[in-house]
Design a protein around this motif. Structure first.
Motif, PDB file in Angstrom:
ATOM      1  N   GLU A  25       0.790  -1.209  -0.013  1.00  0.00           N
ATOM      2  CA  GLU A  25       0.129   0.017  -0.192  1.00  0.00           C
ATOM      3  C   GLU A  25       1.033   1.251   0.051  1.00  0.00           C
ATOM      4  O   GLU A  25       0.513   2.034  -0.961  1.00  0.00           O
ATOM      5  CB  GLU A  25      -1.028  -0.077   1.306  1.00  0.00           C
ATOM      6  CG  GLU A  25      -1.958  -1.189   0.970  1.00  0.00           C
ATOM      7  CD  GLU A  25      -2.834  -1.570   2.322  1.00  0.00           C
ATOM      8  OE1 GLU A  25      -3.038  -0.843   3.100  1.00  0.00           O
ATOM      9  OE2 GLU A  25      -3.171  -2.645   2.276  1.00  0.00           O
ATOM     10  N   GLU A  26       1.500   1.391   0.979  1.00  0.00           N
ATOM     11  CA  GLU A  26       2.379   2.735   1.045  1.00  0.00           C
ATOM     12  C   GLU A  26       3.267   2.682  -0.011  1.00  0.00           C
ATOM     13  O   GLU A  26       3.437   3.787  -0.746  1.00  0.00           O
ATOM     14  CB  GLU A  26       3.326   2.959   2.305  1.00  0.00           C
ATOM     15  CG  GLU A  26       2.379   2.731   3.953  1.00  0.00           C
ATOM     16  CD  GLU A  26       2.913   2.843   4.926  1.00  0.00           C
ATOM     17  OE1 GLU A  26       4.199   3.183   5.033  1.00  0.00           O
ATOM     18  OE2 GLU A  26       2.338   2.604   6.002  1.00  0.00           O
ATOM     19  N   TRP A  27       4.107   1.735  -0.427  1.00  0.00           N
ATOM     20  CA  TRP A  27       5.043   1.709  -1.536  1.00  0.00           C
ATOM     21  C   TRP A  27       4.102   1.792  -2.868  1.00  0.00           C
ATOM     22  O   TRP A  27       4.320   2.567  -3.920  1.00  0.00           O
ATOM     23  CB  TRP A  27       6.224   0.880  -1.529  1.00  0.00           C
ATOM     24  CG  TRP A  27       7.110   0.745  -2.393  1.00  0.00           C
ATOM     25  CD1 TRP A  27       7.142   1.505  -3.692  1.00  0.00           C
ATOM     26  CD2 TRP A  27       8.102  -0.395  -2.775  1.00  0.00           C
ATOM     27  NE1 TRP A  27       8.213   0.913  -4.375  1.00  0.00           N
ATOM     28  CE2 TRP A  27       8.825   0.032  -3.940  1.00  0.00           C
ATOM     29  CE3 TRP A  27       8.416  -1.528  -2.060  1.00  0.00           C
ATOM     30  CZ2 TRP A  27       9.703  -0.685  -4.368  1.00  0.00           C
ATOM     31  CZ3 TRP A  27       9.344  -2.441  -2.568  1.00  0.00           C
ATOM     32  CH2 TRP A  27      10.099  -1.920  -3.702  1.00  0.00           C
ATOM     33  N   GLY A  28       3.561   0.495  -2.876  1.00  0.00           N
ATOM     34  CA  GLY A  28       2.704   0.013  -4.343  1.00  0.00           C
ATOM     35  C   GLY A  28       2.026   1.062  -4.774  1.00  0.00           C
ATOM     36  O   GLY A  28       1.865   1.434  -5.767  1.00  0.00           O
ATOM     37  N   SER A  29       0.893   1.738  -3.817  1.00  0.00           N
ATOM     38  CA  SER A  29      -0.208   2.580  -4.206  1.00  0.00           C
ATOM     39  C   SER A  29       0.259   3.968  -3.898  1.00  0.00           C
ATOM     40  O   SER A  29       0.177   4.856  -4.829  1.00  0.00           O
ATOM     41  CB  SER A  29      -1.440   2.167  -3.484  1.00  0.00           C
ATOM     42  OG  SER A  29      -1.847   1.005  -3.632  1.00  0.00           O
ATOM     43  N   GLY A  30       0.983   4.093  -2.919  1.00  0.00           N
ATOM     44  CA  GLY A  30       1.399   5.406  -2.401  1.00  0.00           C
ATOM     45  C   GLY A  30       2.366   5.947  -3.374  1.00  0.00           C
ATOM     46  O   GLY A  30       2.198   7.195  -3.333  1.00  0.00           O
ATOM     47  N   LEU A  31       3.271   5.271  -3.433  1.00  0.00           N
ATOM     48  CA  LEU A  31       4.400   5.570  -4.183  1.00  0.00           C
ATOM     49  C   LEU A  31       5.155   7.129  -3.529  1.00  0.00           C
ATOM     50  O   LEU A  31       5.093   6.907  -2.282  1.00  0.00           O
ATOM     51  CB  LEU A  31       4.179   5.762  -5.740  1.00  0.00           C
ATOM     52  CG  LEU A  31       4.139   4.475  -6.436  1.00  0.00           C
ATOM     53  CD1 LEU A  31       3.514   4.749  -7.824  1.00  0.00           C
ATOM     54  CD2 LEU A  31       5.547   3.876  -6.854  1.00  0.00           C
ATOM     55  N   ILE A  32       5.741   7.819  -4.178  1.00  0.00           N
ATOM     56  CA  ILE A  32       6.322   8.865  -3.725  1.00  0.00           C
ATOM     57  C   ILE A  32       5.606   9.743  -2.756  1.00  0.00           C
ATOM     58  O   ILE A  32       6.146  10.488  -1.826  1.00  0.00           O
ATOM     59  CB  ILE A  32       6.798   9.710  -4.733  1.00  0.00           C
ATOM     60  CG1 ILE A  32       8.145  10.825  -4.447  1.00  0.00           C
ATOM     61  CG2 ILE A  32       5.697  10.767  -5.662  1.00  0.00           C
ATOM     62  CD1 ILE A  32       9.334  10.226  -4.314  1.00  0.00           C
ATOM     63  N   ARG A  33       4.354   9.673  -2.888  1.00  0.00           N
ATOM     64  CA  ARG A  33       3.432  10.372  -1.794  1.00  0.00           C
ATOM     65  C   ARG A  33       3.671  10.211  -0.401  1.00  0.00           C
ATOM     66  O   ARG A  33       3.304  10.788   0.531  1.00  0.00           O
ATOM     67  CB  ARG A  33       1.905  10.177  -2.378  1.00  0.00           C
ATOM     68  CG  ARG A  33       1.570  10.971  -3.868  1.00  0.00           C
ATOM     69  CD  ARG A  33       0.381  10.546  -4.277  1.00  0.00           C
ATOM     70  NE  ARG A  33       0.072   8.979  -4.606  1.00  0.00           N
ATOM     71  CZ  ARG A  33      -0.925   8.668  -5.245  1.00  0.00           C
ATOM     72  NH1 ARG A  33      -1.773   9.247  -5.550  1.00  0.00           N
ATOM     73  NH2 ARG A  33      -0.724   7.426  -5.221  1.00  0.00           N
ATOM     74  N   SER A  34       3.999   8.822  -0.399  1.00  0.00           N
ATOM     75  CA  SER A  34       4.161   8.314   1.025  1.00  0.00           C
ATOM     76  C   SER A  34       5.234   8.810   1.751  1.00  0.00           C
ATOM     77  O   SER A  34       5.199   8.726   3.016  1.00  0.00           O
ATOM     78  CB  SER A  34       4.441   6.760   1.128  1.00  0.00           C
ATOM     79  OG  SER A  34       3.324   6.184   0.646  1.00  0.00           O
ATOM     80  N   TRP A  35       6.238   9.591   1.199  1.00  0.00           N
ATOM     81  CA  TRP A  35       7.309  10.214   1.925  1.00  0.00           C
ATOM     82  C   TRP A  35       6.522  11.182   2.987  1.00  0.00           C
ATOM     83  O   TRP A  35       7.079  11.476   4.213  1.00  0.00           O
ATOM     84  CB  TRP A  35       8.295  10.966   1.083  1.00  0.00           C
ATOM     85  CG  TRP A  35       9.191  10.004   0.687  1.00  0.00           C
ATOM     86  CD1 TRP A  35       9.508   9.729  -0.606  1.00  0.00           C
ATOM     87  CD2 TRP A  35      10.329   9.528   1.417  1.00  0.00           C
ATOM     88  NE1 TRP A  35      10.404   8.675  -0.798  1.00  0.00           N
ATOM     89  CE2 TRP A  35      10.827   8.698   0.406  1.00  0.00           C
ATOM     90  CE3 TRP A  35      10.745   9.298   2.807  1.00  0.00           C
ATOM     91  CZ2 TRP A  35      12.001   7.897   0.982  1.00  0.00           C
ATOM     92  CZ3 TRP A  35      11.883   8.692   3.059  1.00  0.00           C
ATOM     93  CH2 TRP A  35      12.183   7.739   2.073  1.00  0.00           C
ATOM     94  N   THR A  36       5.536  11.954   2.651  1.00  0.00           N
ATOM     95  CA  THR A  36       4.629  12.797   3.685  1.00  0.00           C
ATOM     96  C   THR A  36       3.463  12.153   3.857  1.00  0.00           C
ATOM     97  O   THR A  36       3.071  12.013   5.077  1.00  0.00           O
ATOM     98  CB  THR A  36       4.449  14.207   2.839  1.00  0.00           C
ATOM     99  OG1 THR A  36       4.051  14.085   1.512  1.00  0.00           O
ATOM    100  CG2 THR A  36       5.669  15.101   2.815  1.00  0.00           C
ATOM    101  N   GLY A  37       2.663  11.377   2.934  1.00  0.00           N
ATOM    102  CA  GLY A  37       1.465  10.820   3.323  1.00  0.00           C
ATOM    103  C   GLY A  37       1.219   9.675   4.461  1.00  0.00           C
ATOM    104  O   GLY A  37       0.423   9.488   5.172  1.00  0.00           O
ATOM    105  N   ALA A  38       2.392   9.011   4.201  1.00  0.00           N
ATOM    106  CA  ALA A  38       2.675   7.675   5.056  1.00  0.00           C
ATOM    107  C   ALA A  38       3.625   7.982   6.108  1.00  0.00           C
ATOM    108  O   ALA A  38       3.908   6.953   7.175  1.00  0.00           O
ATOM    109  CB  ALA A  38       3.068   6.501   4.526  1.00  0.00           C
ATOM    110  N   GLY A  39       4.062   9.365   6.327  1.00  0.00           N
ATOM    111  CA  GLY A  39       5.261   9.448   7.568  1.00  0.00           C
ATOM    112  C   GLY A  39       6.320   9.035   7.382  1.00  0.00           C
ATOM    113  O   GLY A  39       7.059   8.873   8.493  1.00  0.00           O
TER     114      GLY A  39
END
Ligand SMILES: *Cc1c(COP(=O)(O)O)cnc(C)c1O
Length: 421
Positions: free
Chosen positions: A66-80
């Motif tokens: 989820e965080e990598w597969g779907s969130g991709l680069i957005r996870s640096w902020t979106g997933a903390g």
């Protein structure tokens, strides 16, 4: 060699059932079910690689998918992800008697030693000596040697008993390991920290065999700097990120030399010149290992439920049982206990010497009792507060007794040294 002295050792239970009764009274017994441990294994190496927390694979699957597969680069902020080193550091701080903002998760203990020893030299300009102990863990010695060579400082290596006398006006930092990796002997952290300060030096503590094994109060002791592993008692997984502690009193006064962009005050300002981040943040170097940090964080969250005082009481009792049973069940079989018999100054592992220690340990492992070996002749038995049972100690000593009585260690396959011992 029959030096398994029993002086000061409480009488050990005389049966497996009696050991089982101790498990039934253990206030931490419920935690073992929170880990994946192969049912037929007696695992006494949690001080080298802690067991896998249950649910951790599922958490990692979520981070990956989820965080990598779907969130991709957005996870640096979106997933903390970007805050993870500080967030996990703040959680670790609660296990270390440190304040929020004093601990950062990341890199290896070896690399963190380099950074913090260099920081110590920068905090004590005019002093050029790093003081350490001759039988410190090898990486602590090697890193200090390499740093001193680079920094034009001098490494002063003395026996443990000579440390106080070696603390003179030249010493910038005394770098010690709290719990000895081989013998488990515990240094007096508050007392030695005080002695360092009285000599005008800083104290750097390696807590690799301490974190998760016992309570520690870094701020209460006035410790300056500390490092430790995430993969030992803490159970953060193989090669888990380590951590660094910088006492608030030393924040923003000097900087460590691995001035990577993520230790910059504003990494995304992309300024040409380095400006250190505030506080422990300057210990950060490059992009954090998010998958490993996620595993460590899962384990640390479990630790936050644990009473470390109870962990300490239990590992002392496990150690007392082990040395008591070695004396009563293995007398005359060539063993000698290398660890203190007094549980008050013994960490959460017991070192036992035997002339054929390597082969004996291989025979034990083949029989499902896993400890490890440190050259030249030391077998190590780790006692983990959340996963080791009193019956495990009983079973391990019985297995050891059989290996020694039947001399199964003589088999050729047990003589071959593996790369990791
Ligand atoms: C295990 C251990 C280390 C390991 O360092 P790494 O950089 O993680 O390999 C360092 N110091 C001590 C005292 C240890 O026990």
């Amino acid at each position: 060699m029959t030096r398994t002295s029993t002086a000061g050792v409480a009488p050990a239970p005389a049966s497996r059932a009696a050991a089982g009764a101790l498990d039934a009274l253990d206030p931490l017994r419920g935690f073992r079910d929170r880990f994946e441990i192969p049912p037929d294994l007696v695992y006494l190496d949690g001080n080298s690689l802690g067991a896998l927390p249950r649910g951790l694979p599922e958490r990692l699957r979520e981070v990956v998918a989820e965080e990598w597969g779907s969130g991709l680069i957005r996870s640096w902020t979106g997933a903390g992800w970007m805050e993870a080193p500080r967030r996990v550091g703040d959680k670790l701080a609660r296990l270390l008697g440190a304040a929020p903002g004093e601990v950062l998760a990341g890199d290896s203990t070896s690399v963190n030693l380099f950074k913090l020893l260099a920081l110590a030299l920068a905090l004590r300009p005019g002093r050029r000596v790093v003081l350490t102990q001759r039988d410190n863990f090898p990486t602590d010695l090697y890193i200090a040697e390499g740093l001193c060579e680079l920094a034009g400082a001098r490494l002063r290596i003395v026996d443990a008993g000579e440390l106080l006398g070696a603390l003179d006006g030249e010493v910038a930092v005394m770098s010690l390991t709290h719990v000895h990796y081989a013998t488990g002997l515990i240094h007096d952290l508050p007392g030695l920290t005080r002695a360092a300060h009285e000599a005008g030096a800083l104290a750097l503590w390696d807590l690799s065999h301490t974190a998760g094994a016992m309570p520690v109060d870094l701020d209460g002791a006035g410790a300056d700097l500390a490092v430790g592993c995430g993969y030992k008692h803490l159970c953060g997984g193989p090669g888990a990120p380590a951590w660094s502690f910088i006492a608030a009193a030393h924040h923003d006064r000097a900087r460590q030399p691995l001035t990577g962009w993520l230790g910059h005050a504003q990494p995304f300002a992309f300024e040409p010149a380095y400006r250190a981040a505030a506080g422990v943040g300057q210990a950060m170097v490059g992009t954090p290992s998010i998958l490993s940090l996620a595993a460590l964080e899962y384990a640390v969250d479990l630790w936050l439920e644990v009473d470390l005082g109870a962990v300490r009481a239990k590992t002392v009792a496990l150690g007392n049982l082990l040395v008591g049973l070695l004396a009563s069940r293995c007398a005359g079989l060539g063993l000698s206990v290398a660890s203190p018999l007094d549980g008050a100054v013994r960490g959460a592992h017991v070192g036992v010497r035997h002339a054929q220690g390597y082969a004996v340990m291989q025979a034990l492992i083949a029989g499902g009792v896993v400890g490890d070996f440190r050259t030249p002749d030391l077998m190590r038995f780790g006692l983990h507060g959340l996963t080791t049972r009193f019956v495990d100690v009983w079973d391990a000593v019985e297995a050891l007794r059989r290996v020694l009585l039947e001399e199964t260690w003589r088999r050729p396959e047990y003589q071959v040294r593996a790369a990791v011992t």
